[in-house]
Design a protein around this motif. Sequence first.
Motif, PDB file in Angstrom:
ATOM      1  N   ALA A  13       0.834  -1.206   0.000  1.00 20.34           N
ATOM      2  CA  ALA A  13       0.000   0.000   0.000  1.00 20.34           C
ATOM      3  C   ALA A  13       0.865   1.251   0.000  1.00 20.34           C
ATOM      4  N   ALA A  14       1.903   1.246   0.819  1.00 21.52           N
ATOM      5  CA  ALA A  14       2.804   2.401   0.876  1.00 21.52           C
ATOM      6  C   ALA A  14       3.513   2.604  -0.457  1.00 21.52           C
ATOM      7  N   LEU A  15       3.937   1.521  -1.072  1.00 24.62           N
ATOM      8  CA  LEU A  15       4.616   1.603  -2.366  1.00 24.62           C
ATOM      9  C   LEU A  15       3.732   2.306  -3.394  1.00 24.62           C
ATOM     10  N   GLU A  16       2.486   1.875  -3.508  1.00 19.23           N
ATOM     11  CA  GLU A  16       1.575   2.479  -4.483  1.00 19.23           C
ATOM     12  C   GLU A  16       1.311   3.950  -4.165  1.00 19.23           C
ATOM     13  N   LEU A  17       1.084   4.259  -2.897  1.00 19.28           N
ATOM     14  CA  LEU A  17       0.778   5.638  -2.524  1.00 19.28           C
ATOM     15  C   LEU A  17       1.989   6.546  -2.685  1.00 19.28           C
ATOM     16  N   PHE A  18       3.177   6.045  -2.377  1.00 17.40           N
ATOM     17  CA  PHE A  18       4.389   6.850  -2.572  1.00 17.40           C
ATOM     18  C   PHE A  18       4.582   7.196  -4.041  1.00 17.40           C
ATOM     19  N   ARG A  20       2.204   7.306  -6.355  1.00 15.89           N
ATOM     20  CA  ARG A  20       1.115   8.166  -6.825  1.00 15.89           C
ATOM     21  C   ARG A  20       1.172   9.566  -6.229  1.00 15.89           C
ATOM     22  N   ASN A  21       1.479   9.654  -4.933  1.00 14.54           N
ATOM     23  CA  ASN A  21       1.343  10.925  -4.228  1.00 14.54           C
ATOM     24  C   ASN A  21       2.654  11.493  -3.690  1.00 14.54           C
ATOM     25  N   GLY A  22       3.731  10.722  -3.813  1.00 13.39           N
ATOM     26  CA  GLY A  22       5.004  11.170  -3.252  1.00 13.39           C
ATOM     27  C   GLY A  22       5.162  10.742  -1.807  1.00 13.39           C
ATOM     28  N   PHE A  23       6.403  10.739  -1.346  1.00  9.31           N
ATOM     29  CA  PHE A  23       6.670  10.348   0.044  1.00  9.31           C
ATOM     30  C   PHE A  23       6.042  11.346   1.012  1.00  9.31           C
ATOM     31  N   HIS A  24       6.301  12.630   0.776  1.00  9.39           N
ATOM     32  CA  HIS A  24       5.788  13.647   1.694  1.00  9.39           C
ATOM     33  C   HIS A  24       4.291  13.852   1.536  1.00  9.39           C
ATOM     34  N   GLY A  25       3.740  13.450   0.397  1.00 15.21           N
ATOM     35  CA  GLY A  25       2.307  13.587   0.184  1.00 15.21           C
ATOM     36  C   GLY A  25       1.497  12.410   0.691  1.00 15.21           C
ATOM     37  N   THR A  26       2.175  11.453   1.300  1.00 12.84           N
ATOM     38  CA  THR A  26       1.507  10.257   1.829  1.00 12.84           C
ATOM     39  C   THR A  26       1.703  10.191   3.338  1.00 12.84           C
ATOM     40  N   SER A  27       0.635  10.086   4.070  1.00 10.80           N
ATOM     41  CA  SER A  27       0.724   9.981   5.533  1.00 10.80           C
ATOM     42  C   SER A  27       0.552   8.534   5.970  1.00 10.80           C
ATOM     43  N   ILE A  28       0.913   8.272   7.210  1.00 12.35           N
ATOM     44  CA  ILE A  28       0.688   6.937   7.764  1.00 12.35           C
ATOM     45  C   ILE A  28      -0.809   6.630   7.783  1.00 12.35           C
ATOM     46  N   SER A  33      -5.344   3.533   6.036  1.00 11.38           N
ATOM     47  CA  SER A  33      -6.707   3.581   5.506  1.00 11.38           C
ATOM     48  C   SER A  33      -6.833   2.687   4.284  1.00 11.38           C
ATOM     49  N   LYS A  34      -5.790   2.643   3.467  1.00 10.89           N
ATOM     50  CA  LYS A  34      -5.820   1.827   2.250  1.00 10.89           C
ATOM     51  C   LYS A  34      -5.863   0.338   2.571  1.00 10.89           C
ATOM     52  N   VAL A  35      -5.155  -0.075   3.627  1.00 10.48           N
ATOM     53  CA  VAL A  35      -5.130  -1.505   3.966  1.00 10.48           C
ATOM     54  C   VAL A  35      -6.213  -1.883   4.986  1.00 10.48           C
ATOM     55  N   GLY A  36      -6.863  -0.870   5.579  1.00  8.64           N
ATOM     56  CA  GLY A  36      -7.942  -1.156   6.516  1.00  8.64           C
ATOM     57  C   GLY A  36      -7.481  -1.536   7.901  1.00  8.64           C
ATOM     58  N   TYR A  37      -6.287  -1.107   8.290  1.00  9.24           N
ATOM     59  CA  TYR A  37      -5.772  -1.384   9.628  1.00  9.24           C
ATOM     60  C   TYR A  37      -5.668  -0.085  10.422  1.00  9.24           C
TER      61      TYR A  37
END
Length: 212
Positions: A13-18, A20-28, A33-37
């Motif tokens: 999930a982090a790989l895809e969001l990084f 798409r949105n960049g490292f700084h544009g992606t929060s924990i 939220s993407k993985v549902g945990y």
Amino acid sequence: MKKETTEKRILNAALELFVRNGFHGTSIDDIMSKVGYTKGAFYSHFGGKDQLFMRLLDEYRLHFIGGLTKAIDEEQGNALDKLHTVISFLAKFASENTYMCVFLTFLTTELNTDVDFEPALKKIYIEYQKIISGVIRQGQKQRLFNEGDPDLVALTFMALHDGVLHQWMLNRQYIDGEAFVRTFRSILFNGVLSPEAAEKDGAGNSRARAAV
């Protein structure tokens, strides 16, 4: 096993969001939220977003650098065969691991001046460069490739490949992947081959045109 599965889902999930949105544009929170945990699940596996990013770099080194090295080592032909093998590996890796394939290309632009990440990013690029320059040096010794600084040739190859990846990500719904790879091969080899090797490789190398 459950812990490994949870970690893998978070990493993917982090790989895809990084990408798409960049490292700084992606929060924990975005990742979880993407993985549902819950965020608590994140911290039971990772010390923070920085640590997660370094894990992704390790995954990239294992699968991309390790896989490329293995593919070249298993190729029993000359340096030209090895360079064709490199391109085939890159194309296959991109089709099977889309986000992982563009991960380094996309994130380096954002993080290449970050004091925490720059050394690790640079180390991977140096490993990649050494692999390609080694093939180029071998080809020059075999009189298959034009003379020139192998390190600069390798960097140029990497730059071309990064550009190909970027355009593929932007336009992959419209691009014929096999035709795109064949075009990359054609542009590359028209410049890197010696006249003698180009003549031999021209019409006769069906493998170069058919392989993806």
